[in-house]
Design an enzyme around this catalytic site. Structure first.
Site, PDB file in Angstrom:
ATOM      1  N   ILE A 227      -1.951  40.725 -19.599  1.00 29.54           N
ATOM      2  CA  ILE A 227      -3.106  40.648 -18.341  1.00 29.54           C
ATOM      3  C   ILE A 227      -4.522  40.503 -19.196  1.00 29.54           C
ATOM      4  O   ILE A 227      -4.833  41.389 -19.755  1.00 29.54           O
ATOM      5  CB  ILE A 227      -2.771  41.986 -17.578  1.00 29.54           C
ATOM      6  N   ASP A 228      -5.275  39.312 -18.868  1.00 30.96           N
ATOM      7  CA  ASP A 228      -6.311  39.450 -18.943  1.00 30.96           C
ATOM      8  C   ASP A 228      -7.590  39.820 -18.596  1.00 30.96           C
ATOM      9  O   ASP A 228      -7.311  40.619 -17.703  1.00 30.96           O
ATOM     10  CB  ASP A 228      -7.157  38.072 -19.384  1.00 30.96           C
ATOM     11  N   SER A 229      -8.449  40.067 -18.781  1.00 26.02           N
ATOM     12  CA  SER A 229      -9.798  40.636 -18.161  1.00 26.02           C
ATOM     13  C   SER A 229      -9.869  40.315 -16.284  1.00 26.02           C
ATOM     14  O   SER A 229     -10.213  40.965 -15.563  1.00 26.02           O
ATOM     15  CB  SER A 229     -11.548  40.766 -18.186  1.00 26.02           C
TER      16      SER A 229
ATOM     17  N   ASP B  67      -7.831  38.999 -14.742  1.00 30.03           N
ATOM     18  CA  ASP B  67      -6.096  39.822 -13.691  1.00 30.03           C
ATOM     19  C   ASP B  67      -6.845  40.947 -13.698  1.00 30.03           C
ATOM     20  O   ASP B  67      -5.786  41.520 -12.350  1.00 30.03           O
ATOM     21  CB  ASP B  67      -5.066  39.216 -15.083  1.00 30.03           C
TER      22      ASP B  67
END
Length: 85
Positions: A35-37, A39
């Site tokens: 999960i990136d920023s 997301d």
């Protein structure tokens, strides 16, 4: 006994990230879930709606795992006065 807040947090993550429910565990980190920023922001907005809370930006930056989120939500819910009916 299952924790209803963790269960709801997991449901939000599963729904917003289109993941299989069994891949998200209470100990799962955002990094493990890839999960990136961006997301993460989407998840935070969904959590605010799900729990009817406002997650402060400084608190959001500290969230690294499903358990962190549940702990933060629990604290916010404890601070929120009960809605008058």
């Amino acid at each position: 006994m299952p924790d209803p807040i963790i269960e709801r947090v997991i449901q939000v993550i599963v729904k917003t990230q289109h993941m299989e429910a069994d891949t998200v565990k209470p100990e799962s980190t955002f990094e493990e879930l890839k999960i990136d920023s961006l997301d993460g922001l989407q998840i935070l907005f969904a959590l605010e709606e799900e729990f009817n809370v406002n997650i402060p930006d400084d608190a959001a930056k500290q969230l690294r795992s499903v358990a962190d989120i549940a702990t933060g939500i629990r604290a916010l819910l404890a601070e929120t006065p009960a809605a008058s009916a």
